[in-house]
Design a protein around this motif. Structure first.
Motif, PDB file in Angstrom:
ATOM      1  N   UNK A 546       0.820  -1.213   0.000  1.00  0.00           N
ATOM      2  CA  UNK A 546       0.000   0.000   0.000  1.00  0.00           C
ATOM      3  C   UNK A 546       0.854   1.263   0.000  1.00  0.00           C
ATOM      4  N   UNK A 547       2.129   1.149   0.393  1.00  0.00           N
ATOM      5  CA  UNK A 547       3.017   2.314   0.433  1.00  0.00           C
ATOM      6  C   UNK A 547       3.745   2.527  -0.890  1.00  0.00           C
ATOM      7  N   UNK A 548       4.072   1.435  -1.576  1.00  0.00           N
ATOM      8  CA  UNK A 548       4.789   1.544  -2.848  1.00  0.00           C
ATOM      9  C   UNK A 548       4.493   0.320  -3.705  1.00  0.00           C
ATOM     10  N   UNK A 549       4.534   0.513  -5.013  1.00  0.00           N
ATOM     11  CA  UNK A 549       4.409  -0.634  -5.923  1.00  0.00           C
ATOM     12  C   UNK A 549       5.687  -0.831  -6.731  1.00  0.00           C
ATOM     13  N   UNK A 550       6.783  -0.193  -6.271  1.00  0.00           N
ATOM     14  CA  UNK A 550       8.084  -0.377  -6.915  1.00  0.00           C
ATOM     15  C   UNK A 550       8.577  -1.791  -6.613  1.00  0.00           C
ATOM     16  N   UNK A 551       8.712  -2.652  -7.624  1.00  0.00           N
ATOM     17  CA  UNK A 551       9.119  -4.047  -7.373  1.00  0.00           C
ATOM     18  C   UNK A 551      10.515  -4.148  -6.761  1.00  0.00           C
ATOM     19  N   UNK A 552      11.401  -3.163  -7.047  1.00  0.00           N
ATOM     20  CA  UNK A 552      12.749  -3.215  -6.479  1.00  0.00           C
ATOM     21  C   UNK A 552      12.688  -3.040  -4.968  1.00  0.00           C
ATOM     22  N   UNK A 553      11.938  -2.037  -4.514  1.00  0.00           N
ATOM     23  CA  UNK A 553      11.812  -1.806  -3.077  1.00  0.00           C
ATOM     24  C   UNK A 553      11.072  -2.949  -2.393  1.00  0.00           C
ATOM     25  N   UNK A 554       9.978  -3.414  -3.032  1.00  0.00           N
ATOM     26  CA  UNK A 554       9.228  -4.523  -2.436  1.00  0.00           C
ATOM     27  C   UNK A 554      10.092  -5.776  -2.340  1.00  0.00           C
ATOM     28  N   UNK A 555      10.949  -5.964  -3.350  1.00  0.00           N
ATOM     29  CA  UNK A 555      11.860  -7.098  -3.301  1.00  0.00           C
ATOM     30  C   UNK A 555      12.823  -7.007  -2.135  1.00  0.00           C
ATOM     31  N   UNK A 556      13.300  -5.794  -1.844  1.00  0.00           N
ATOM     32  CA  UNK A 556      14.203  -5.603  -0.700  1.00  0.00           C
ATOM     33  C   UNK A 556      13.498  -5.908   0.612  1.00  0.00           C
ATOM     34  N   UNK A 557      12.244  -5.454   0.747  1.00  0.00           N
ATOM     35  CA  UNK A 557      11.479  -5.758   1.957  1.00  0.00           C
ATOM     36  C   UNK A 557      11.282  -7.273   2.109  1.00  0.00           C
ATOM     37  N   UNK A 558      11.013  -7.957   0.988  1.00  0.00           N
ATOM     38  CA  UNK A 558      10.812  -9.412   1.040  1.00  0.00           C
ATOM     39  C   UNK A 558      12.109 -10.125   1.434  1.00  0.00           C
ATOM     40  N   UNK A 559      13.250  -9.643   0.938  1.00  0.00           N
ATOM     41  CA  UNK A 559      14.529 -10.256   1.301  1.00  0.00           C
ATOM     42  C   UNK A 559      14.758 -10.142   2.808  1.00  0.00           C
ATOM     43  N   UNK A 560      14.428  -8.988   3.370  1.00  0.00           N
ATOM     44  CA  UNK A 560      14.603  -8.812   4.807  1.00  0.00           C
ATOM     45  C   UNK A 560      13.662  -9.724   5.593  1.00  0.00           C
ATOM     46  N   UNK A 561      12.444  -9.934   5.075  1.00  0.00           N
ATOM     47  CA  UNK A 561      11.512 -10.843   5.747  1.00  0.00           C
ATOM     48  C   UNK A 561      11.995 -12.286   5.680  1.00  0.00           C
ATOM     49  N   UNK A 562      12.793 -12.599   4.664  1.00  0.00           N
ATOM     50  CA  UNK A 562      13.324 -13.962   4.480  1.00  0.00           C
ATOM     51  C   UNK A 562      14.736 -14.081   5.050  1.00  0.00           C
ATOM     52  N   UNK A 563      15.060 -13.277   6.059  1.00  0.00           N
ATOM     53  CA  UNK A 563      16.424 -13.245   6.598  1.00  0.00           C
ATOM     54  C   UNK A 563      16.887 -14.611   7.075  1.00  0.00           C
ATOM     55  N   UNK A 564      16.024 -15.344   7.758  1.00  0.00           N
ATOM     56  CA  UNK A 564      16.410 -16.667   8.263  1.00  0.00           C
ATOM     57  C   UNK A 564      16.746 -17.607   7.115  1.00  0.00           C
ATOM     58  N   UNK A 565      15.937 -17.575   6.064  1.00  0.00           N
ATOM     59  CA  UNK A 565      16.174 -18.440   4.909  1.00  0.00           C
ATOM     60  C   UNK A 565      17.479 -18.073   4.212  1.00  0.00           C
ATOM     61  N   UNK A 566      17.720 -16.784   4.011  1.00  0.00           N
ATOM     62  CA  UNK A 566      18.935 -16.336   3.320  1.00  0.00           C
ATOM     63  C   UNK A 566      20.176 -16.668   4.150  1.00  0.00           C
ATOM     64  N   UNK A 567      20.088 -16.507   5.464  1.00  0.00           N
ATOM     65  CA  UNK A 567      21.221 -16.831   6.325  1.00  0.00           C
ATOM     66  C   UNK A 567      21.593 -18.300   6.201  1.00  0.00           C
ATOM     67  N   UNK A 568      20.611 -19.172   6.273  1.00  0.00           N
ATOM     68  CA  UNK A 568      20.876 -20.614   6.157  1.00  0.00           C
ATOM     69  C   UNK A 568      21.409 -20.968   4.775  1.00  0.00           C
TER      70      UNK A 568
END
Length: 677
Positions: A546-568
């Motif tokens: 709802x704040x932005x529809x920029x796929x680059x920014x949304x992708x960054x937010x999703x990467x941060x939400x997947x921190x546990x997965x990326x770390x492993x």
């Protein structure tokens, strides 16, 4: 409830009524004629089906019709023994068969029962049993054949699913028929027992209770018993025959009538031989005129069949030519020509043994496993890989195409093994020098007899199928983002909606379209981040969409939400991670040169500053490579995606992470710093 459904329920209720309540003669006659009619319908349907599954209800139908027949037997037995009357139909059948001799009528009835029990029923039972066993034994082979066709691109996923369902239904059908044939056998035995009961107890009741003489009792009860047995056994014989027809149907494109006439009469000249043989019989004491009439019919039939055969062949040829011409001219044919396979694997003729199962090739099976592995690893369904030979390639070459564009190629020597060189300086192994296609490592093709020595010397030795399988896997991983389009994204969303409907409704179609979601998922896949944890990704999109529809920014937010997965993903179970950090002045330089536009944000850094950063990264990446470590650059979340944009042209395989993408308890060790000087 539909009228047809109600009629079946009433049919079952009628069976129960027949077993309990005495029925009048006219109603028994009506039910007997209904039984005969149903049997005729069943055998006619069986004769007009081209495959068993078209009559898949037959096992259950056999049970219902058998119960109906036994219910009729109970009702008619009650009427015969109680009233010496079972209705007009039973009496008429008995009178017609017995005539003046009860013994002859009884013998005819016994012969009819023997034919059904020993020939039709027993044969159907055996065929059902063998058919069930062979169908179950053939299931694994049929499943493998479907997978092979699917990998070769001969069928799509939907067609493969339909074929698998058909195989399962065939197994269920033959298993049910194996059990249902026991109903028919039991019914035949019950018919014999009921006839004997009617005769014996009919004589007892007639002579002791009704005061009949033995002759009167035998005439009355024999007539009724034989009539009852006939009206029961004739439908049973028809049902048994229908069962045999269905379970003995082999591969065919037509019904029984067309197959019999088409195959039995497919050689008209043989009718001449049969006619001549029958005519010769007429020269013996056998009736001359009768044999001559049959011989004329056979020879005349052969002449009539042979004439249209030539015309039909000619017509079929013309029809095929016309169809081919129409197909070339049709618009649909042109449309088919522009279709493109998502993934194509082409190979030279010398590599045909890789995919030919008869020569031991298992590449198709390997590709099935690759697609399953990548589905688990990345969370997307990899399209079917179209496999074909290409005579324009050199004999040992192969190439992989993504959406029509060649993305990888290589060469294999099938009678050799690929040995990866552990140390370039101590390489003394004889072989054909080459490069391992998936990772570009120095390697050699060696003969089979040198394989053991190479392994003892520390070389990694791989067979050709494993080489090409690894190459295909790595190429598809690198291009996974290209394989995820809007249609594939819609399938993932529909699958997620089955378990998380509210979550999906909160994200799409508002505030994000399917195209927006596809861009976010493709961004994650481009950097080898799995999208299998789709609920977490959609939770993030629901929060920030709802704040932005920029796929680059949304992708960054999703990467941060997947921190546990990326770390492993990058620690592989370790509690520490060695990284290359970015100096504060470099981060500030990048942050100051980010340009914001209505079409998104991008990095506008001057060429001289870019070159200084690239030289520093090159030095640190080379040092990490010498230590056989994966080069990972760690920076702040605000510049991570711009740092990745900057390095993509020079180091596409370098991993760029932000601090927010790592778990807090991870021990991060810096092995270098990217500077601007």
């Amino acid at each position: 409830m539909k009228a047809k459904d109600i009629s079946v329920l009433l049919f079952v209720i009628t069976i129960i009524i027949m077993l309990i309540i005495p029925l009048p003669g006219w109603l028994l006659s009506l039910l007997i004629l209904t039984n005969i009619s149903l049997a005729l319908v069943v055998i006619l349907v069986a004769m007009n089906t081209s495959e068993p599954l078209q009559f898949s209800i037959l096992p259950s139908l056999l049970l219902l019709l058998t119960l109906f027949r036994l219910g009729l037997n109970v009702s008619t037995t009650r009427s015969i023994l109680g009233e010496a009357d079972a209705g007009n139909v039973v009496d008429t059948f008995g009178t017609f068969v017995i005539g003046d001799s009860p013994l002859v009528g009884f013998v005819v009835f016994v012969i009819l029962v023997i034919i059904q029990f020993l020939v039709i029923t027993k044969g159907s039972e055996r065929v059902s049993e063998v058919g069930a066993r062979f169908t179950l034994d053939a299931m694994p082979g049929k499943q493998m054949s479907i997978d092979a066709d699917l990998n070769a691109g001969l069928i799509n996923e939907q067609q493969a699913k339909q074929r698998r369902e058909k195989i399962e239904r065939e197994a269920d059908f033959y298993g049910a028929m194996d059990g249902a044939s026991k109903f028919v056998k039991g019914d035949a035995i019950a018919g014999i027992v009921i006839v004997l009961i009617n005769i014996v107890f009919g004589l007892v009741i007639g002579m002791l209770q009704l005061g009949m003489t033995f002759q009167e009792a035998i005439n009355t009860y024999m007539q009724l018993t034989v009539g009852d047995g006939l009206v029961s056994q004739i439908p049973a014989l028809l049902i048994s025959t229908a069962t045999g027809i269905v379970v003995t149907r082999a591969a065919s494109e037509g019904n029984l009538s067309s197959d019999v006439t088409g195959q039995l009469l497919q050689f008209p000249k043989l009718l001449y031989i049969a006619g001549g043989t029958i005519f010769l019989f007429g020269l013996t004491p056998i009736n001359f005129w009768l044999t001559t009439m049959i011989a004329v019919i056979l020879i005349g039939g052969g002449i009539l069949l042979e004439r249209p055969a030539k015309e039909i062949v000619y017509d079929e040829q013309e029809e095929e030519e016309q169809q081919a011409s129409d197909q070339i001219k049709s618009q649909e044919n042109v449309v088919d020509l522009i279709s493109m396979d998502p993934i194509e694997f082409e190979f030279g003729y010398a590599l045909i043994p890789l995919v030919d199962a008869s020569q031991g090739g298992d590449l198709m099976d390997r590709i099935v496993m690759i697609r399953r592995q990548l589905a688990i690893e990345f969370g997307i369904v990899i399209p079917v890989v179209r496999i074909r030979d290409n005579i324009q390639l050199s004999p040992n070459a192969y190439q992989l195409k993504i959406k029509g564009n060649e993305v990888a190629s290589g060469e294999l020597i099938l009678d050799h093994y690929l040995a990866m060189v552990p140390d370039q300086e101590d390489d003394e192994l004889d072989g054909i020098e080459t490069q391992e296609p998936a990772f570009g490592l120095p390697a050699k093709w060696i003969r089979e007899e040198a394989k053991d020595d190479a392994e003892l010397s520390g070389y990694t030795v791989v067979d050709p199928p494993s080489v090409v399988s690894t190459h295909i896997t790595e190429v598809i991983k690198r291009h996974a983002h290209q394989l995820l389009g809007r249609q594939e994204t819609k399938q993932l969303i529909d699958h997620l909606k089955e378990s998380y409907p509210i979550l999906v409704e909160e994200v799409t179609p508002e505030p994000l379209s399917i195209g927006d979601v596809q861009k976010v998922l493709a961004k994650l896949l481009r950097e080898q981040v799995s999208v299998r944890n789709l609920p977490v990704i959609f939770e993030t999109l629901a929060d920030f969409g709802k704040m932005t529809n920029d796929p680059e920014l949304l992708g960054e937010y999703c990467r941060q939400a997947l921190a546990s997965q990326i770390t492993k993903q990058y620690t592989e179970g370790s509690k520490s991670l060695r990284v290359i950090t970015v100096a504060g002045e470099v981060e500030q330089m990048i942050a100051d040169h980010v340009q914001q536009t209505e079409h998104g944000n991008y990095l506008a850094l001057d060429p001289d500053s870019q070159q200084r950063i690239i030289r520093s990264v090159t030095d640190k990446v080379e040092k990490a490579s010498l230590q056989e470590e994966i080069p990972i650059i760690l920076c702040s979340p605000t510049i991570r995606m711009y740092m990745k944009q900057l390095l993509d042209r020079f180091f596409p395989h370098v991993v760029v992470l932000s601090y927010n993408e790592l778990e807090p308890n991870l021990d991060v060790q810096s092995v270098g710093v990217v500077k601007a000087g």
